[in-house]
Design a protein around this motif. Sequence first.
Motif, mmCIF file in Angstrom:
data_model
loop_
_atom_site.group_PDB
_atom_site.id
_atom_site.type_symbol
_atom_site.label_atom_id
_atom_site.label_comp_id
_atom_site.label_asym_id
_atom_site.label_seq_id
_atom_site.Cartn_x
_atom_site.Cartn_y
_atom_site.Cartn_z
ATOM 1 N N ALA A 32 0.844 -1.201 0.000
ATOM 2 C CA ALA A 32 0.000 0.000 0.000
ATOM 3 C C ALA A 32 0.875 1.245 0.000
ATOM 4 C CB ALA A 32 -0.911 0.007 1.227
ATOM 5 N N LEU A 33 0.408 2.270 -0.688
ATOM 6 C CA LEU A 33 1.047 3.576 -0.610
ATOM 7 C C LEU A 33 0.711 4.176 0.744
ATOM 8 C CD1 LEU A 33 0.126 4.910 -4.153
ATOM 9 C CD2 LEU A 33 2.340 3.993 -3.406
ATOM 10 N N ILE A 34 1.668 4.886 1.339
ATOM 11 C CA ILE A 34 1.436 5.533 2.624
ATOM 12 C C ILE A 34 1.226 7.018 2.368
ATOM 13 C CG2 ILE A 34 2.349 6.015 4.913
ATOM 14 C CD1 ILE A 34 4.139 3.486 4.507
ATOM 15 N N GLY A 35 0.011 7.462 2.593
ATOM 16 C CA GLY A 35 -0.327 8.864 2.403
ATOM 17 C C GLY A 35 -0.672 9.500 3.724
ATOM 18 N N ALA A 36 -1.281 10.672 3.632
ATOM 19 C CA ALA A 36 -1.745 11.371 4.822
ATOM 20 C C ALA A 36 -3.153 11.890 4.547
ATOM 21 C CB ALA A 36 -0.812 12.525 5.167
ATOM 22 N N ARG A 37 -3.914 12.043 5.629
ATOM 23 C CA ARG A 37 -5.274 12.581 5.525
ATOM 24 C C ARG A 37 -5.423 13.688 6.558
ATOM 25 N NH1 ARG A 37 -9.106 8.074 6.182
ATOM 26 N NH2 ARG A 37 -8.302 8.132 8.293
ATOM 27 N N GLY A 38 -5.968 14.812 6.134
ATOM 28 C CA GLY A 38 -6.231 15.904 7.055
ATOM 29 C C GLY A 38 -7.345 15.506 8.007
ATOM 30 N N VAL A 39 -7.134 15.692 9.322
ATOM 31 C CA VAL A 39 -8.115 15.226 10.303
ATOM 32 C C VAL A 39 -9.394 16.064 10.284
ATOM 33 C CG1 VAL A 39 -6.402 14.157 11.812
ATOM 34 C CG2 VAL A 39 -7.048 16.530 12.178
ATOM 35 N N ASP A 40 -9.319 17.312 9.836
ATOM 36 C CA ASP A 40 -10.520 18.154 9.769
ATOM 37 C C ASP A 40 -11.207 18.066 8.414
ATOM 38 O OD1 ASP A 40 -10.030 19.093 12.363
ATOM 39 O OD2 ASP A 40 -8.706 20.674 11.595
#
Length: 143
Positions: free
Chosen positions: A21-29
């Motif tokens: 899997a690619l490791i990304g980021a997600r904004g919590v808001d």
Amino acid sequence: MTRTRVPAVDGWFTMDEAAPALIGARGVDSGSYFFPKAVATSANPAAPFEEREDVALSRRGRVWSYTTNHYKPPAPYVAADPFEPYTVLAVELEQEQMIVLGPLATGADPEQLRVGMEVELVLGPLYSDDDHEYVVWQWAPVA
């Protein structure tokens, strides 16, 4: 000689051979997605300073576009010798609906590609030296 498989870029994807899997980021808001995390400096204008959490991005998506390169790119690209054309896909991830680029899976036939076809993330070789095989994510057509 057996070479150890290692990521060509640390921290961009998991080395789980069965389900990488690619490791990304997600904004919590905002829930906005970012990839790759290390160079994703832009932000959602509605939440410019929000905290981000690491997430595994979708392993499947649909081909948005693709092209085959017939010319050897300049360094730092590590090309096979002799150079072999390669195909790069722009894939819209299933859940995130963001476009991620990546090469076509080793051994897959670029003549079979079609815009809109489903593809899945796999790991494949980028280059090797005496001790290591450096791998990257690739996109494989779903049978």
